[in-house]
Design a protein around this motif. Structure first.
Motif, mmCIF file in Angstrom:
data_model
loop_
_atom_site.group_PDB
_atom_site.id
_atom_site.type_symbol
_atom_site.label_atom_id
_atom_site.label_comp_id
_atom_site.label_asym_id
_atom_site.label_seq_id
_atom_site.Cartn_x
_atom_site.Cartn_y
_atom_site.Cartn_z
ATOM 1 N N PRO A 188 -1.125 -7.132 4.474
ATOM 2 C CA PRO A 188 -1.852 -7.490 3.067
ATOM 3 C C PRO A 188 -2.781 -6.052 3.075
ATOM 4 O O PRO A 188 -3.291 -5.253 4.191
ATOM 5 N N ALA A 189 -3.168 -5.721 1.889
ATOM 6 C CA ALA A 189 -3.862 -4.861 1.552
ATOM 7 C C ALA A 189 -5.167 -5.156 1.144
ATOM 8 O O ALA A 189 -5.224 -5.953 0.300
ATOM 9 N N PHE A 190 -6.261 -4.394 1.656
ATOM 10 C CA PHE A 190 -7.608 -5.181 1.340
ATOM 11 C C PHE A 190 -8.161 -4.022 0.428
ATOM 12 O O PHE A 190 -8.136 -2.734 0.537
ATOM 13 N N VAL A 191 -8.664 -4.487 -0.963
ATOM 14 C CA VAL A 191 -9.314 -3.852 -1.841
ATOM 15 C C VAL A 191 -10.655 -4.167 -2.087
ATOM 16 O O VAL A 191 -11.062 -5.465 -2.410
ATOM 17 N N PRO A 192 -11.543 -3.195 -1.856
ATOM 18 C CA PRO A 192 -13.041 -3.596 -1.847
ATOM 19 C C PRO A 192 -13.789 -3.814 -3.236
ATOM 20 O O PRO A 192 -12.989 -3.292 -4.088
ATOM 21 N N ASN A 193 -14.849 -4.353 -3.348
ATOM 22 C CA ASN A 193 -15.208 -4.812 -4.723
ATOM 23 C C ASN A 193 -15.779 -3.277 -5.452
ATOM 24 O O ASN A 193 -16.066 -2.219 -4.899
ATOM 25 N N ALA A 194 -15.464 -3.323 -6.428
ATOM 26 C CA ALA A 194 -15.510 -2.026 -7.494
ATOM 27 C C ALA A 194 -16.757 -2.105 -7.878
ATOM 28 O O ALA A 194 -17.489 -2.969 -8.094
ATOM 29 N N THR B 118 -12.722 -8.021 -10.131
ATOM 30 C CA THR B 118 -12.662 -6.509 -9.424
ATOM 31 C C THR B 118 -13.292 -6.550 -8.030
ATOM 32 O O THR B 118 -13.591 -5.557 -7.631
ATOM 33 N N GLY B 119 -13.674 -7.932 -7.701
ATOM 34 C CA GLY B 119 -14.396 -7.844 -6.289
ATOM 35 C C GLY B 119 -13.304 -7.656 -5.064
ATOM 36 O O GLY B 119 -12.238 -7.323 -5.111
ATOM 37 N N ASP B 120 -13.900 -8.085 -4.122
ATOM 38 C CA ASP B 120 -12.998 -7.924 -2.505
ATOM 39 C C ASP B 120 -11.904 -8.918 -2.847
ATOM 40 O O ASP B 120 -12.002 -10.068 -2.986
ATOM 41 N N HIS B 121 -10.711 -8.284 -2.493
ATOM 42 C CA HIS B 121 -9.592 -9.268 -2.575
ATOM 43 C C HIS B 121 -8.498 -8.468 -1.694
ATOM 44 O O HIS B 121 -8.291 -7.347 -1.582
ATOM 45 N N PHE B 122 -7.490 -9.289 -1.379
ATOM 46 C CA PHE B 122 -6.243 -8.911 -0.696
ATOM 47 C C PHE B 122 -5.175 -8.990 -1.652
ATOM 48 O O PHE B 122 -5.116 -9.851 -2.517
ATOM 49 N N ILE B 123 -4.256 -7.910 -1.596
ATOM 50 C CA ILE B 123 -2.914 -8.172 -2.239
ATOM 51 C C ILE B 123 -2.020 -7.861 -1.204
ATOM 52 O O ILE B 123 -1.932 -6.917 -0.188
ATOM 53 N N CYS B 124 -0.782 -8.956 -1.456
ATOM 54 C CA CYS B 124 0.138 -8.765 -0.440
ATOM 55 C C CYS B 124 1.410 -9.342 -1.030
ATOM 56 O O CYS B 124 1.375 -10.329 -2.214
ATOM 57 N N TRP B 125 2.699 -9.112 -0.678
ATOM 58 C CA TRP B 125 3.763 -9.577 -0.989
ATOM 59 C C TRP B 125 4.060 -10.932 0.025
ATOM 60 O O TRP B 125 3.820 -10.901 1.241
ATOM 61 N N ARG C 121 0.678 -1.183 0.062
ATOM 62 C CA ARG C 121 0.028 -0.138 -0.030
ATOM 63 C C ARG C 121 0.952 1.253 -0.104
ATOM 64 O O ARG C 121 0.218 2.572 0.031
ATOM 65 N N GLY C 122 2.260 1.214 0.023
ATOM 66 C CA GLY C 122 2.893 2.353 -0.131
ATOM 67 C C GLY C 122 2.992 3.031 1.169
ATOM 68 O O GLY C 122 2.861 4.411 1.030
ATOM 69 N N ILE C 123 2.890 2.670 2.515
ATOM 70 C CA ILE C 123 2.699 3.188 3.412
ATOM 71 C C ILE C 123 4.049 3.119 4.245
ATOM 72 O O ILE C 123 4.704 1.956 4.681
ATOM 73 N N ALA C 124 4.525 4.248 5.090
ATOM 74 C CA ALA C 124 5.582 4.033 5.932
ATOM 75 C C ALA C 124 4.989 4.567 7.339
ATOM 76 O O ALA C 124 4.209 5.458 7.497
#
Length: 298
Positions: free
Chosen positions: A292-298, A257-264, A152-155
């Protein structure tokens, strides 16, 4: 509570953003004379079609127009972009495969949105960071970085922040630098937080202080191509340790484009098996890198 889902995608990010099946001999040099962040794409556009029968390549900056039919010299070559100059060097002048490509993202004084002791890269298209090549977040007030959320590009800092910028050559992972190498199904994601007991002598109830958080998971997976095996081999030999996972928990339109997590994550174990005439399945376990970053359903 653990999160469960059905389908997930696995992407590999090679050490130099390579995607293809041919000769991978491009080396990225310095990003100089920079005035802004920029990502570069390079692709082979002819096999021995250049001057003296050398291969040629095309390149572009930030998804713009291509500069085509550039002879491969075998020496350092400068891609003169609008936002800075990117050096590239091919080790060989021939032997490449048409349409093989490389991509690299550079951050330069990239602005961040600050909330107390957190700073997130403002431009959403530049938030995917390389956990093996972290950028440098700089706070004008001198606060120190404690950890980075690479998805998510957060420090996260040790004090409230002032103005924060981030810089790093090759630290941004553009979409063009990711290559899908496999699929996962029936995934499971578990998060946990370390707790330290800080109960006082006369307390009736135990008191705990939360510490560092982590996540791990597993899935039953199947591979789409031989690139899956190459990706696993890279993890085993240390060439490339982390993979990007896209894990869907709710996708009503079935369009990813639904609810999903993005993570390394790093794969820690896998077991391959299959019945006769069945799809080869792989039981996979992985350990997360960052949050992990959560992306809600588009």
């Amino acid at each position: 509570m653990p999160n469960h889902g059905k389908q997930g995608n696995v992407f590999r990010h090679n050490h130099n953003g390579f995607a293809g099946a041919g000769l991978d001999d491009l080396t990225w040099g310095v990003f100089s004379s920079a005035s802004d962040s920029a990502y570069f794409e390079v692709a082979i556009d002819s096999e021995e079609g250049g001057t003296g029968s050398v291969d040629t390549f095309k390149w572009r900056e930030n998804g713009g127009a291509w500069t085509e039919n550039v002879d491969i010299t075998g020496s350092a070559q400068t891609l003169s972009g609008v936002n800075g100059d990117q050096i590239v060097t091919f080790a060989a002048t021939t032997g490449h495969t048409l349409n093989d490509q490389w991509a690299r993202g550079n951050l330069y004084d990239e602005a961040c949105t600050v909330t107390d002791d957190q700073a997130q890269i403002t431009d959403a298209t530049r938030r995917m960071l390389d956990p093996e090549n972290p950028p440098t977040f700089t706070d004008s007030g001198g606060a120190n970085v404690l950890s980075i959320d690479y998805a998510r590009g957060i420090a996260y800092f040790d004090a409230a922040c002032g103005t924060v910028t981030v810089t790093g050559e090759g630290s941004h992972v553009p979409a063009a630098a990711l290559e899908k190498c496999g699929y996962m199904y029936d995934w499971k994601l578990d998060g946990s937080v370390d707790l330290a007991e800080i109960s006082a002598f006369q307390d009736d109830w135990k008191t705990h202080k939360p510490g560092l958080a982590e996540f791990s998971g597993g899935a039953e997976g199947y591979f789409a191509s031989s690139k899956w095996f190459a990706a696993i081999e890279n993890a085993i030999d240390g060439t490339r340790v982390h993979f990007l996972l896209q894990l869907f928990s709710y996708d009503p339109d079935n369009d990813q484009t639904g609810d999903h997590f993005i993570c390394w994550a790093t794969f820690t174990s896998f077991n391959t098996s299959a019945n006769k005439d069945a799809i080869v399945g792989e039981s996979i376990n992985f350990q997360g890198q960052g949050a992990p970053a959560f992306v809600p359903n588009a």
